[in-house]
Design an enzyme around this catalytic site. Structure first.
Site, PDB file in Angstrom:
ATOM      1  N   GLY A  41       0.769  -1.241   0.000  1.00 22.61           N
ATOM      2  CA  GLY A  41       0.000   0.000   0.000  1.00 22.61           C
ATOM      3  C   GLY A  41       0.799   1.289   0.000  1.00 22.61           C
ATOM      4  N   ASP A 100      -4.892   1.933  11.009  1.00 26.74           N
ATOM      5  CA  ASP A 100      -6.302   1.704  11.336  1.00 26.74           C
ATOM      6  C   ASP A 100      -6.381   1.231  12.792  1.00 26.74           C
ATOM      7  OD1 ASP A 100      -9.014   1.175  11.169  1.00 26.74           O
ATOM      8  OD2 ASP A 100      -8.811  -0.582   9.890  1.00 26.74           O
ATOM      9  N   THR A 101      -6.347  -0.074  13.028  1.00 23.75           N
ATOM     10  CA  THR A 101      -6.343  -0.547  14.420  1.00 23.75           C
ATOM     11  C   THR A 101      -5.010  -0.237  15.105  1.00 23.75           C
ATOM     12  OG1 THR A 101      -5.471  -2.727  13.849  1.00 23.75           O
ATOM     13  CG2 THR A 101      -7.875  -2.489  13.868  1.00 23.75           C
TER      14      THR A 101
HETATM   15  P1  5GP Z   1      -4.125  -1.941  11.055  1.00 25.81           P
HETATM   16  O1  5GP Z   1      -3.214  -3.031  11.486  1.00 25.81           O
HETATM   17  O2  5GP Z   1      -3.693  -0.566  11.505  1.00 25.81           O
HETATM   18  O3  5GP Z   1      -5.558  -2.227  11.413  1.00 25.81           O
HETATM   19  O4  5GP Z   1      -4.175  -1.976   9.495  1.00 25.81           O
HETATM   20  C1  5GP Z   1      -3.218  -1.456   8.694  1.00 25.81           C
HETATM   21  C2  5GP Z   1      -3.359  -2.034   7.292  1.00 25.81           C
HETATM   22  O5  5GP Z   1      -4.730  -2.345   6.989  1.00 25.81           O
HETATM   23  C3  5GP Z   1      -2.955  -1.007   6.275  1.00 25.81           C
HETATM   24  O6  5GP Z   1      -1.600  -1.069   5.977  1.00 25.81           O
HETATM   25  C4  5GP Z   1      -3.822  -1.356   5.098  1.00 25.81           C
HETATM   26  O7  5GP Z   1      -3.186  -2.343   4.332  1.00 25.81           O
HETATM   27  C5  5GP Z   1      -5.070  -1.944   5.701  1.00 25.81           C
HETATM   28  N1  5GP Z   1      -6.168  -0.970   5.779  1.00 25.81           N
HETATM   29  C6  5GP Z   1      -6.713  -0.395   6.879  1.00 25.81           C
HETATM   30  N2  5GP Z   1      -7.697   0.457   6.554  1.00 25.81           N
HETATM   31  C7  5GP Z   1      -7.768   0.436   5.203  1.00 25.81           C
HETATM   32  C8  5GP Z   1      -8.585   1.133   4.251  1.00 25.81           C
HETATM   33  O8  5GP Z   1      -9.463   1.957   4.561  1.00 25.81           O
HETATM   34  N3  5GP Z   1      -8.356   0.853   2.951  1.00 25.81           N
HETATM   35  C9  5GP Z   1      -7.417  -0.047   2.530  1.00 25.81           C
HETATM   36  N4  5GP Z   1      -7.279  -0.244   1.229  1.00 25.81           N
HETATM   37  N5  5GP Z   1      -6.623  -0.716   3.400  1.00 25.81           N
HETATM   38  C10 5GP Z   1      -6.802  -0.461   4.714  1.00 25.81           C
END
Ligand code: 5GP
Length: 172
Positions: A41, A100-101
């Site tokens: 990403g 995100d999380t």
């Molecule tokens: P976390 O571990 O912080 O929940 O997630 C991070 C990863 O989740 C990011 O690097 C991304 O790949 C994916 N992600 C989280 N939210 C989104 C979103 O709204 N769109 C997309 N395409 N990927 C997301």
């Protein structure tokens, strides 16, 4: 066919990326930093960002999965592609597309410390704080966005839409 709707324009994104690049340059001056870009990403963000950084940089990539084909984080971290340069004793900037999380980035940060990094900073172009499960300090942040699933500027849905120039909200 999914409906996509523009949230942040390419011009606004690039302006912000330039600001972050300048801030990193000010913070590190002539000190060398290792950029670790989280695939897939952040490939577009990384390519734009490093060209706004004037400090000496080395660039490595890491791929870790936490999402799969779903839009809900599994919370599990698997390293699928590892960095190919040593980070022992280095200052590292982890470059993410979106937090995100917070689980992925905080585990990657721990991992880089385990590899001997001296300091690990976090840089993300988008931050979705509403669903945060793991408190994480974001040292360089582009935009705080609402809790929507977004695509474009490198971010995908089922491997598509990464090439959209604007950040868009997608209705699935
Ligand atoms: P976390 O571990 O912080 O929940 O997630 C991070 C990863 O989740 C990011 O690097 C991304 O790949 C994916 N992600 C989280 N939210 C989104 C979103 O709204 N769109 C997309 N395409 N990927 C997301």
């Amino acid at each position: 066919m999914n409906n996509v709707e523009k949230l942040i324009s390419e011009q606004e994104i690039l302006k912000k990326v330039e600001e972050i690049g300048k801030k990193i340059t000010d913070d590190f001056k002539d000190e060398s930093v290792t950029i670790v870009s989280v695939l897939k990403g952040s490939f577009i963000f990384t390519a734009d960002l490093v060209r706004f950084i004037k400090s000496p940089v080395e660039i490595a990539f890491i791929a870790a999965s936490s999402y799969g084909a779903s839009t809900v984080s599994s919370g599990e971290l698997k390293i699928r592609y590892d960095i190919d340069i040593p980070v022992k004793g280095q200052t590292v900037i982890l470059v993410e597309d979106i937090v995100d999380t917070g689980l992925t980035i905080s585990r990657l940060k721990e991992y880089l410390y385990e590899l001997g990094a001296k300091d690990v900073k976090i840089c993300t172009i988008f931050d979705k704080p509403d669903r945060r499960e793991k408190q994480v300090t974001i040292d360089y942040c582009g935009f705080v966005i609402p809790n929507e699933f977004v695509v474009g500027y490198g971010l995908d849905y089922n491997n598509k839409y990464r090439n959209l120039r604007n950040l868009c909200k997608i209705t699935i």
